[in-house]
Scaffold this active site. Structure first.
Site, PDB file in Angstrom:
ATOM      1  N   GLY A   1      17.127   2.141  -9.747  1.00 34.50           N
ATOM      2  CA  GLY A   1      15.831   1.516 -10.074  1.00 34.50           C
ATOM      3  C   GLY A   1      14.742   1.985  -9.128  1.00 34.50           C
ATOM      4  N   LYS A   2      15.060   2.055  -7.842  1.00 31.59           N
ATOM      5  CA  LYS A   2      14.081   2.522  -6.852  1.00 31.59           C
ATOM      6  C   LYS A   2      13.741   3.992  -7.085  1.00 31.59           C
ATOM      7  CE  LYS A   2      14.992   1.475  -2.567  1.00 31.59           C
ATOM      8  NZ  LYS A   2      15.606   0.998  -1.287  1.00 31.59           N
TER       9      LYS A   2
ATOM     10  N   GLU B   1      23.110   1.238   7.729  1.00 35.61           N
ATOM     11  CA  GLU B   1      21.831   0.508   7.794  1.00 35.61           C
ATOM     12  C   GLU B   1      21.945  -0.563   8.860  1.00 35.61           C
ATOM     13  OE1 GLU B   1      20.062  -1.138   4.313  1.00 35.61           O
ATOM     14  OE2 GLU B   1      20.451   0.625   3.090  1.00 35.61           O
TER      15      GLU B   1
ATOM     16  N   ASP C   1      12.856   0.917   2.225  1.00 38.92           N
ATOM     17  CA  ASP C   1      13.659  -0.285   2.309  1.00 38.92           C
ATOM     18  C   ASP C   1      12.855  -1.482   1.898  1.00 38.92           C
ATOM     19  OD1 ASP C   1      16.471  -0.982   3.386  1.00 38.92           O
ATOM     20  OD2 ASP C   1      15.959   1.081   3.883  1.00 38.92           O
TER      21      ASP C   1
ATOM     22  N   THR D   1      18.595   7.326  -1.494  1.00 38.02           N
ATOM     23  CA  THR D   1      18.822   5.982  -2.012  1.00 38.02           C
ATOM     24  C   THR D   1      20.000   5.988  -2.978  1.00 38.02           C
ATOM     25  OG1 THR D   1      17.873   4.111  -3.209  1.00 38.02           O
ATOM     26  CG2 THR D   1      17.167   6.289  -3.945  1.00 38.02           C
TER      27      THR D   1
ATOM     28  N   ARG E   1       6.630  -1.775  -3.660  1.00 32.54           N
ATOM     29  CA  ARG E   1       7.039  -0.374  -3.538  1.00 32.54           C
ATOM     30  C   ARG E   1       5.848   0.540  -3.783  1.00 32.54           C
ATOM     31  NH1 ARG E   1      10.962  -1.039  -5.978  1.00 32.54           N
ATOM     32  NH2 ARG E   1      12.093  -1.357  -4.040  1.00 32.54           N
TER      33      ARG E   1
ATOM     34  N   GLY F   1      17.587  -5.646  -9.635  1.00 29.87           N
ATOM     35  CA  GLY F   1      17.647  -6.622  -8.543  1.00 29.87           C
ATOM     36  C   GLY F   1      17.068  -7.986  -8.931  1.00 29.87           C
ATOM     37  N   TYR F   2      16.118  -8.451  -8.141  1.00 25.10           N
ATOM     38  CA  TYR F   2      15.560  -9.791  -8.318  1.00 25.10           C
ATOM     39  C   TYR F   2      14.423  -9.843  -9.347  1.00 25.10           C
ATOM     40  CZ  TYR F   2      18.188 -10.826  -4.051  1.00 25.10           C
ATOM     41  OH  TYR F   2      19.192 -10.989  -3.126  1.00 25.10           O
ATOM     42  N   ASP F   3      14.155  -8.740 -10.022  1.00 28.92           N
ATOM     43  CA  ASP F   3      13.017  -8.697 -10.952  1.00 28.92           C
ATOM     44  C   ASP F   3      12.995  -9.839 -11.983  1.00 28.92           C
ATOM     45  OD1 ASP F   3      11.722  -6.578  -9.781  1.00 28.92           O
ATOM     46  OD2 ASP F   3      12.621  -5.061 -11.061  1.00 28.92           O
TER      47      ASP F   3
HETATM   48  P1  ITT Z   1      19.072   1.923  -0.837  1.00 31.35           P
HETATM   49  O1  ITT Z   1      20.265   2.765  -1.158  1.00 31.35           O
HETATM   50  O2  ITT Z   1      17.775   2.657  -1.096  1.00 31.35           O
HETATM   51  O3  ITT Z   1      19.106   1.263   0.510  1.00 31.35           O
HETATM   52  P2  ITT Z   1      19.298  -0.790  -1.836  1.00 31.35           P
HETATM   53  O4  ITT Z   1      19.649  -1.317  -3.203  1.00 31.35           O
HETATM   54  O5  ITT Z   1      20.188  -1.134  -0.693  1.00 31.35           O
HETATM   55  O6  ITT Z   1      19.110   0.793  -1.973  1.00 31.35           O
HETATM   56  P3  ITT Z   1      17.043  -1.991  -0.445  1.00 31.35           P
HETATM   57  O7  ITT Z   1      17.896  -2.177   0.765  1.00 31.35           O
HETATM   58  O8  ITT Z   1      15.723  -1.350  -0.281  1.00 31.35           O
HETATM   59  O9  ITT Z   1      17.814  -1.193  -1.595  1.00 31.35           O
HETATM   60  O10 ITT Z   1      16.744  -3.325  -1.195  1.00 31.35           O
HETATM   61  C1  ITT Z   1      17.580  -4.423  -1.062  1.00 31.35           C
HETATM   62  C2  ITT Z   1      17.654  -5.187  -2.321  1.00 31.35           C
HETATM   63  O11 ITT Z   1      16.410  -5.866  -2.547  1.00 31.35           O
HETATM   64  C3  ITT Z   1      17.882  -4.357  -3.595  1.00 31.35           C
HETATM   65  O12 ITT Z   1      19.236  -4.065  -3.782  1.00 31.35           O
HETATM   66  C4  ITT Z   1      17.354  -5.317  -4.642  1.00 31.35           C
HETATM   67  O13 ITT Z   1      18.318  -6.275  -4.973  1.00 31.35           O
HETATM   68  C5  ITT Z   1      16.205  -6.014  -3.919  1.00 31.35           C
HETATM   69  N1  ITT Z   1      14.953  -5.364  -4.292  1.00 31.35           N
HETATM   70  C6  ITT Z   1      14.245  -4.442  -3.577  1.00 31.35           C
HETATM   71  N2  ITT Z   1      13.164  -4.048  -4.266  1.00 31.35           N
HETATM   72  C7  ITT Z   1      13.196  -4.722  -5.441  1.00 31.35           C
HETATM   73  C8  ITT Z   1      12.375  -4.734  -6.584  1.00 31.35           C
HETATM   74  O14 ITT Z   1      11.317  -3.953  -6.703  1.00 31.35           O
HETATM   75  N3  ITT Z   1      12.716  -5.537  -7.580  1.00 31.35           N
HETATM   76  C9  ITT Z   1      13.795  -6.324  -7.517  1.00 31.35           C
HETATM   77  N4  ITT Z   1      14.628  -6.366  -6.492  1.00 31.35           N
HETATM   78  C10 ITT Z   1      14.341  -5.574  -5.457  1.00 31.35           C
END
Ligand code: ITT
Length: 198
Positions: free
Chosen positions: A12-13, A42, A76, A8, A182, A152-154
């Site tokens: 945050g993840k 992706e 994802d 990733t 998650r 992100g959208y938190d």
């Molecule tokens: P990867 O490198 O792991 O793909 P990413 O940021 O692209 O990281 P995702 O495709 O899983 O992650 O998620 C897409 C978006 O959704 C992510 O960038 C956030 O903006 C939002 N998102 C996912 N999980 C979230 C969470 O727990 N809280 C807030 N926003 C979240």
């Protein structure tokens, strides 16, 4: 501690997965090649499971090339807003970059229905097999941005079951984990691994 390489680019993840797996005896490390997150393609139009599978396959190829043997985690997620027919969904990352949280709030300005859900699909590759876990967190999009925690959208998402009007952005990591898509997705992968005695 068993190593679990999490592919990733999202800090945050990574932090949330590390928090989740540490008590279970897994040390989550970011999947890096030469100190960098490798470029991964992706497939955007497909569902979350298809995206996770494609990422696992690319990660396996990279590990094979490097001669590394370790368990791999990918995950994802996306925000699916009811009244926008699931938008931004699998496009959540790029939509956030393009229109920001204020853009999402504007799209909902005249809407009574503020229902939405986060969905996550986690996949672990271990001992030659892929195991999936999915998680959903229902909630409402807030009227304005609240809180600075998470990512992100938190700041605009209030999970069902939380105090009324409280966003993920106002919660600490442990509080968010009680509700989060998650944590649910990771929990369901963990149950499958436990059942297999891994
Ligand atoms: P990867 O490198 O792991 O793909 P990413 O940021 O692209 O990281 P995702 O495709 O899983 O992650 O998620 C897409 C978006 O959704 C992510 O960038 C956030 O903006 C939002 N998102 C996912 N999980 C979230 C969470 O727990 N809280 C807030 N926003 C979240």
């Amino acid at each position: 501690m068993e190593r679990l390489l999490f592919l990733t680019g999202n800090a945050g993840k990574l932090a949330e997965a590390s928090h989740f797996f540490a008590p279970l005896g897994y040390q989550v490390e970011q999947f890096l090649i030469d100190g960098k997150v490798p470029e991964i393609i992706e497939p955007q139009a497909d569902g979350l499971r298809a995206v996770a599978t494609a990422k696992i396959q690319q990660a396996r190829n990279l590990l094979e090339t490097e001669g590394i043997n370790a368990a791999i985690l990918v995950e994802d997620a996306g925000l699916f807003i009811d009244t926008l027919n699931g938008f931004p969904g699998v496009y959540s990352a790029s939509v956030l970059q393009q229109i920001g949280l204020s853009g999402i709030l504007q799209l909902l300005a005249q809407k009574d229905n503020r229902g939405a859900e986060f969905r996550a699909c986690a996949a672990i590759f271990v001992n030659g097999e892929i195991h999936f876990g999915e998680g959903i967190c229902r909630g409402l999009i807030s009227l304005d941005e609240q809180g600075e925690n998470g990512f992100g959208y938190d700041p605009i998402f209030c999970p069902e079951g939380g105090s009324k009007g409280t966003t993920f952005g106002q919660m600490n990591r442990a509080e968010k984990e009680q509700f989060s898509h998650r944590a649910k997705a990771l929990e369901s992968v963990k149950i499958e691994l436990d059942a297999l005695g891994r």
